[in-house]
Design an enzyme around this catalytic site. Structure first.
Site, PDB file in Angstrom:
ATOM      1  N   GLU A   1     -30.950  86.298  23.961  1.00  0.00           N
ATOM      2  CA  GLU A   1     -31.962  85.460  24.617  1.00  0.00           C
ATOM      3  C   GLU A   1     -33.376  86.005  24.440  1.00  0.00           C
ATOM      4  O   GLU A   1     -34.233  85.850  25.313  1.00  0.00           O
ATOM      5  CB  GLU A   1     -31.627  85.285  26.103  1.00  0.00           C
ATOM      6  CG  GLU A   1     -30.273  84.627  26.334  1.00  0.00           C
ATOM      7  CD  GLU A   1     -29.883  84.517  27.801  1.00  0.00           C
ATOM      8  OE1 GLU A   1     -30.742  84.769  28.673  1.00  0.00           O
ATOM      9  OE2 GLU A   1     -28.714  84.184  28.077  1.00  0.00           O
TER      10      GLU A   1
ATOM     11  N   GLU B   1     -22.646  82.457  25.684  1.00  0.00           N
ATOM     12  CA  GLU B   1     -22.620  82.407  27.148  1.00  0.00           C
ATOM     13  C   GLU B   1     -22.651  80.945  27.547  1.00  0.00           C
ATOM     14  O   GLU B   1     -23.266  80.126  26.869  1.00  0.00           O
ATOM     15  CB  GLU B   1     -23.832  83.103  27.781  1.00  0.00           C
ATOM     16  CG  GLU B   1     -23.853  84.598  27.714  1.00  0.00           C
ATOM     17  CD  GLU B   1     -25.063  85.181  28.456  1.00  0.00           C
ATOM     18  OE1 GLU B   1     -25.573  84.524  29.398  1.00  0.00           O
ATOM     19  OE2 GLU B   1     -25.499  86.279  28.093  1.00  0.00           O
TER      20      GLU B   1
END
Length: 479
Positions: free
Chosen positions: A324, A416
């Protein structure tokens, strides 16, 4: 008429972003407009008072919640198509909502922002069968004016050959075998995954199943945490999971090597977050003789030690460092794409070439070309998905972005997730995520993000590989 209720609300921002993505990615082989005034009308009527409509008029008077309009759409082939709506809502009326149903399947709810004139926006991608299809717009909130819908091809890649050769040419046999297995199931199955062993126990207790992939975290091996007395047994737990026949995935919530703020709301334990540290990755990388750079290397070496233990236990690792990054909320992405890419390459080089570690499958976590560190450092690309609770869409737009990023030559993982995409929709829409990995606590257990019924449907779906199914592949020499 009965519908499967799976209501999904799209905000203005998302609708416009998706529209841009569609315009970039879709093919124009099939592109046809279906005028609203030529559709089947129920409770609504044709008008022409508001100018700038496209043909003979538009459909209005969506006043009751069940007022609707049905388009008979004939397409030349089975596949994925994008649907756009051209409509008008006066700015003074504010945003409205419509429900869309295709062939009696899932009912979706979309926001229609107020506009100054008739405009066209994309409302998503749908699976259409060859020949006749029925597309129904149902009033819901109503009080809008529909000019037409447009149907266009939305090609999902997946026809090219995925490369099963690892970027580390010296990868050991166990790691090569895992990669070949992942490639072999790419178009036929998705691996189930879960972050955290406590959550695995919960799944086993409630569903009588276990996931194929478990996510572990190198976080507590970060030296700024170790110096504060933090200990971890993640490596040992990962080895046990491998011995049970499962696949091991590691992320790294990397506590900054120094300069932790450590005050309320910015505690040292949150030192992987940008807000909790003043550590400057750009400075560290541009000053290779500095203490900051040397501390980076020491932290990477600490993780290399754990990877070495895993290698000695014959455990191949799906490793996703610097996840991320483009969000900016973690310090490794706070200075933009160039330092993040340079740091990723440094991690790869230090672990692969300096430490001679050969049990890693390297995963990058972004769909942005600007942030991509390069094909020779990445085996698999991935995306972290956290839509609204209960949103089980297949994430086709993001999947298309990732296939475009790597020219459909690398595997794509949902590294995720909050809600797990519906496996039936994944099959229907040909969205070949390699695995999903549900995050911890509320994302699994709150009954809203993933209902227990949905979890049961996922873990018992033939498309989904769970631990018991994985063991039958005899991927490892152990159980």
């Amino acid at each position: 008429m009965k519908f499967k209720l799976n209501v999904i609300i799209f905000s203005l921002t998302l609708a416009l972003i998706v529209g841009l993505a569609i315009n970039t990615l879709r093919s124009t082989e099939y592109n046809k407009v279906f005028e609203a005034e030529e559709a089947k009308l129920s409770g609504v009527e044709v008008d022409n008072k508001i100018k700038a409509y496209s043909s003979e008029g538009y459909v209005t008077k969506f006043n009751k919640s069940d007022d609707n309009i049905v388009f008979d759409v004939n397409v030349p082939r089975e596949g994925i198509y994008n649907i756009s709506i051209r409509y008008y809502i006066p700015k003074t009326s504010g945003e409205k909502y419509t429900l869309i149903n295709v062939n009696g399947g899932y009912l979706r709810k979309f926001a229609l922002p107020a506009l100054n004139t008739f405009q066209e926006i994309s409302v998503g991608n749908f699976s259409l069968k060859k020949g006749e299809n029925n597309i129904m717009l149902i009033s819901e909130w109503g009080f809008y004016n529909i000019d037409y819908i447009r149907i266009q091809d939305f090609p999902v890649k997946g026809k090219l050959t995925i490369n099963d050769e690892l970027v580390n040419k010296k990868a050991n046999n166990e790691t090569k075998k895992l990669m070949k297995f992942l490639v072999s199931i790419q178009k036929s199955h998705i691996l189930s995954g879960q972050q955290g062993l406590k959550e695995v126990e919960w799944i086993d207790e409630h569903l009588g199943k276990k996931p194929a992939v478990v996510g572990f975290d190198f976080r507590d091996y970060s030296l700024s945490r170790v110096r504060r007395g933090v200990k971890s047994n993640e490596t040992e737990e990962a080895i046990k999971w491998h011995q049970e026949g499962g696949i091991v995935s590691f992320s790294w919530h990397w506590n900054a090597p120094k300069d932790l703020i450590d005050e309320p709301g910015k505690e040292w334990s949150e030192g992987f977050r940008t807000k909790a540290t003043t550590f400057d990755i750009q400075y560290a990388l541009s000053h290779p003789t500095s203490e900051d750079y040397k501390l980076l290397l020491k932290d990477i070496d600490a993780i290399a030690l754990q990877l070495t233990k895993l290698q000695e236990a014959n455990v191949p690792v799906l490793f996703r460092p610097l996840h991320e990054a483009e969000g900016g909320w973690f310090w490794w992405g706070a200075k933009g794409p160039e330092p993040a890419k340079e740091l990723y390459r440094l991690i790869y080089d230090r672990i692969t070439n300096y430490h001679k570690i050969n049990n890693v499958i390297w995963i990058w976590n972004s769909s942005s070309k600007e942030w991509y560190p390069g094909n020779k450092y990445v085996d698999i690309v991935s995306y972290d998905s956290y839509p609204d609770a209960g949103d089980y869409r297949p994430l086709i737009e993001k999947y298309a972005e990732l296939t475009s990023l790597v020219n459909d030559e690398k595997l794509i993982a949902l590294s995720e997730n909050g809600p797990i995409p519906d496996p039936n929709l994944l099959k229907e829409y040909q969205v070949n995520w390699s695995w999903f990995l549900t995050w911890q606590e509320k994302f699994l257990k709150d009954g809203k993000t993933n209902s227990l019924e949905h979890l049961s449907n996922v873990y018992n779906n033939d498309y989904v590989i769970t631990l018991d199914k994985l063991q039958k592949y005899k991927l490892y020499n152990s159980k």
